[in-house]
Design a protein around this motif. Structure first.
Motif, PDB file in Angstrom:
ATOM      1  N   ASP A 182       0.836  -1.214   0.000  1.00  0.00           N
ATOM      2  CA  ASP A 182       0.000   0.000   0.000  1.00  0.00           C
ATOM      3  C   ASP A 182       0.865   1.257   0.000  1.00  0.00           C
ATOM      4  O   ASP A 182       0.569   2.242  -0.677  1.00  0.00           O
ATOM      5  N   PHE A 185       2.353   1.745  -3.392  1.00  0.00           N
ATOM      6  CA  PHE A 185       1.308   2.261  -4.280  1.00  0.00           C
ATOM      7  C   PHE A 185       1.080   3.749  -4.051  1.00  0.00           C
ATOM      8  O   PHE A 185       1.027   4.547  -4.981  1.00  0.00           O
ATOM      9  N   LYS A 189       1.993   7.054  -6.515  1.00  0.00           N
ATOM     10  CA  LYS A 189       0.943   7.984  -6.939  1.00  0.00           C
ATOM     11  C   LYS A 189       1.391   9.427  -6.790  1.00  0.00           C
ATOM     12  O   LYS A 189       0.970  10.303  -7.535  1.00  0.00           O
ATOM     13  N   SER A 219      -5.568  -8.242  -2.656  1.00  0.00           N
ATOM     14  CA  SER A 219      -6.385  -7.076  -3.001  1.00  0.00           C
ATOM     15  C   SER A 219      -5.524  -5.830  -3.168  1.00  0.00           C
ATOM     16  O   SER A 219      -5.763  -4.997  -4.055  1.00  0.00           O
ATOM     17  N   SER A 220      -4.499  -5.695  -2.326  1.00  0.00           N
ATOM     18  CA  SER A 220      -3.583  -4.549  -2.475  1.00  0.00           C
ATOM     19  C   SER A 220      -2.773  -4.665  -3.755  1.00  0.00           C
ATOM     20  O   SER A 220      -2.493  -3.664  -4.425  1.00  0.00           O
ATOM     21  N   VAL A 222      -3.679  -5.951  -6.578  1.00  0.00           N
ATOM     22  CA  VAL A 222      -4.492  -5.581  -7.741  1.00  0.00           C
ATOM     23  C   VAL A 222      -4.449  -4.076  -7.954  1.00  0.00           C
ATOM     24  O   VAL A 222      -4.249  -3.579  -9.069  1.00  0.00           O
ATOM     25  N   ARG A 223      -4.603  -3.299  -6.892  1.00  0.00           N
ATOM     26  CA  ARG A 223      -4.611  -1.829  -7.012  1.00  0.00           C
ATOM     27  C   ARG A 223      -3.231  -1.303  -7.363  1.00  0.00           C
ATOM     28  O   ARG A 223      -3.080  -0.454  -8.249  1.00  0.00           O
ATOM     29  N   ALA A 224      -2.172  -1.928  -6.716  1.00  0.00           N
ATOM     30  CA  ALA A 224      -0.815  -1.444  -6.942  1.00  0.00           C
ATOM     31  C   ALA A 224      -0.307  -1.781  -8.304  1.00  0.00           C
ATOM     32  O   ALA A 224       0.385  -0.991  -8.943  1.00  0.00           O
ATOM     33  N   ARG A 226      -1.940  -2.276 -11.346  1.00  0.00           N
ATOM     34  CA  ARG A 226      -2.485  -1.260 -12.278  1.00  0.00           C
ATOM     35  C   ARG A 226      -1.631  -0.004 -12.273  1.00  0.00           C
ATOM     36  O   ARG A 226      -1.319   0.557 -13.327  1.00  0.00           O
ATOM     37  N   ARG A 227      -1.332   0.546 -11.011  1.00  0.00           N
ATOM     38  CA  ARG A 227      -0.569   1.797 -10.922  1.00  0.00           C
ATOM     39  C   ARG A 227       0.819   1.642 -11.537  1.00  0.00           C
ATOM     40  O   ARG A 227       1.291   2.490 -12.294  1.00  0.00           O
TER      41      ARG A 227
END
Length: 545
Positions: A182, A185, A189, A219-220, A222-224, A226-227
């Motif tokens: 996280d 990520f 950003k 789950s983390s 997946v978000r990271a 993409r970034r």
């Protein structure tokens, strides 16, 4: 009543007692701290007692409660925050390195105080980075998890923090892996990562964690992923496209078009560097305020050259450049180095008016960035009696800005000049007499300059001794495409010295700027954009043989 409570607190804390009694004393202290009616004398006495009780050999639980009380005291009595910061800072240096939870509590208190008192930022950065790294590698999982969760509070240099986050995505404990991912990520950003290898490492690690056994980590990931994928595509495609565009231009476009694209490349690179430092005031402090000012100066010069030194830009291309200029003005006005810059603010309004005019002419809607900028300027008004800088405003406006694809289709002419000084160097200087004017013979060649342009010679010995000479193009032959002539530039205020050197520039006045920046009599009224590299001229009172 408060005096009785204070006395009881000191009595219980100073007498040898068990842990529960010490906690009772600390509870009494908290009630006094949180009560706004408690007198300054009682608060001062409490601070002294708490500071004296902050000894490394005390019970760890009592120490952490004491640190919590000092944090409350700094929050409710701001005038004591600096003194409390120094006390806790000293304690952190003396504390047993194995007392990880106590050290983490100390670091939390220091960070909380520094967040409300920016003058303590440098003191915190000196301690927090080494202490943060030390604590991260101790066995305590809860402390490691807490540190990674709160990492951005501790003034760690972003490149180092990025490496730490990446390393702890391999921690054996899933909730540490999750918070490290996280953090990675969130950091990606908020900063521009220019190292392609590092972006690739982050992306690959995110992909690996997609198959982690723990749901929270997956789950983390997946978000990271993409970034990191998006970062990789902005860097790789941007560099690839620039190389290909420049390769195409070199085979089929004018020299002016190639020069313009090179300038655009410089602007984007400078924007990327500045963006990193403007994400938060902390990062500005870490990188040094002088560096920010230097980058902003380079960006300002490059954008001015793009706007004024090229002929043939379409209105769409001009609009693209003007939005970059607007962003530069916002960054400059929001710099912590600039208390208030009325000239830049007036230039911002002038440029925004030109942008609005182009929107009407082209019958297009303004970008989200321009729309939000107009709203923000309306909210703060055209004030001249206070600073422009608000962290929330700059964050909001920067988030709305996006670098659009630049569709470049025209052939441009580049406004340039050549300046030469014959038979002059350090060993062969021009002769002068101190206090009398001296003439400097110059060979000048101008390309793509019309008689409507206002050109100036700037002759500078130092910052305090600079003179300007206007070049009246009506006096010289040639065409707009090329003019070549010899000109003897007068320099009037020769210094009292046996020898000196001066720098000579050719500058063009930025006529579309409404703000008069120069106030020297006889010099340009607006900013200059320089058309060639400076030439150094050497002068001496010695007589040539």
């Amino acid at each position: 009543m408060e005096q009785q409570l204070g006395a009881k607190f000191e009595q219980i804390l100073n007498e040898p007692t068990d842990a529960s009694t010490s906690l009772q004393a600390l509870s009494l202290a908290r009630s006094l701290i949180l009560n706004p009616s408690t007198s300054d004398s009682t608060i001062s006495s409490l601070l002294q007692t708490l500071s004296l009780s902050l000894q490394p050999d005390r019970d760890p639980l009592s120490l952490r409660h004491t640190l919590s009380l000092l944090s409350d005291l700094a929050a409710h009595r701001r005038h004591l925050s600096q003194s409390i910061f120094q006390t806790v800072h000293s304690f952190s240096l003396l504390c047993n390195p194995t007392s990880t939870r106590t050290l983490a509590a100390s670091l939390s208190v220091l960070a909380s105080i520094a967040e409300s008192n920016q003058t303590l930022a440098s003191d915190l950065s000196e301690l927090s980075e080494s202490l943060f790294l030390k604590l991260c590698f101790f066995p305590s999982v809860s402390v490691r998890h807490w540190l990674l969760l709160n990492a951005e509070r501790f003034w760690i240099r972003p490149p180092l923090l990025l490496t730490v986050f990446l390393g702890f995505t391999k921690d054996p404990y899933p909730y540490v892996r999750k918070v490290a991912l996280d953090g990675l990520f969130g950091l990606c950003k908020s900063i521009v990562v220019e190292d392609c290898t590092l972006v690739e490492s982050c992306y690959c690690r995110g992909v690996e964690l997609l198959s982690d056994m723990e749901d929270c980590v997956r789950s983390s990931a997946v978000r990271a992923g993409r970034r990191f994928r998006d970062n990789a595509i902005s860097i790789v495609l941007m560099l690839w496209s620039w190389k290909n565009v420049l390769a195409t231009l070199t085979t089929g476009s004018s020299p002016g078009s190639i020069a313009f694209m090179l300038q655009y490349l410089r602007v984007v690179k400078l924007m990327a560097k500045i963006w990193l430092r403007f994400i938060s005031p902390r990062k500005v402090c870490l990188y040094g305020m002088g560096e920010v000012g230097l980058l902003l100066g380079k960006l300002d010069t490059t954008l001015r050259e793009m706007r004024y030194r090229f002929i043939g830009l379409s209105k769409e291309e001009e609009l693209h450049v003007l939005e970059l200029i607007l962003l530069n003005f916002i960054l400059r006005l929001s710099s912590v180095e600039v208390y208030y810059d009325f000239t830049t603010l007036k230039n911002l309004h002038s440029t925004l008016s030109r942008v609005e005019f182009l929107h009407e002419e082209l019958s297009i809607q303004p970008s989200n960035f321009v729309t939000e900028l107009k709203k923000s300027l309306h909210e703060i008004g055209f004030s001249t009696d206070g600073p422009f800088y608000t962290p929330f405003l700059i964050q909001k406006l920067v988030e709305f800005f996006s670098l659009k694809q630049f569709v470049f289709c025209g052939k441009l002419k580049h406004i340039i000049a050549e300046l030469d000084v014959h038979d002059n160097d350090f060993e062969n200087p021009f002769h002068f007499i101190s206090g009398l004017p001296v003439g400097i013979p110059l060979e000048i060649t101008l390309y793509n300059i019309s008689r409507e342009n206002r050109l100036w010679l700037q002759l500078a010995v130092d910052e305090t001794l600079t003179e300007f000479v206007f070049l009246d193009l009506e006096r010289f032959g040639g065409s707009n495409q090329i003019r070549k002539f010899t000109f003897v530039a007068p320099f009037y205020k020769t210094p009292k010295a046996n020898s000196f050197s001066m720098r000579v520039y050719i500058g063009m006045e930025c006529l579309s700027e409404d703000v008069y920046s120069f106030k020297r009599r006889g010099g340009p009224k607006r900013e200059l954009v320089f058309l060639c590299k400076e030439k150094e001229v050497f002068l001496s009172m010695g007589v040539k043989e």
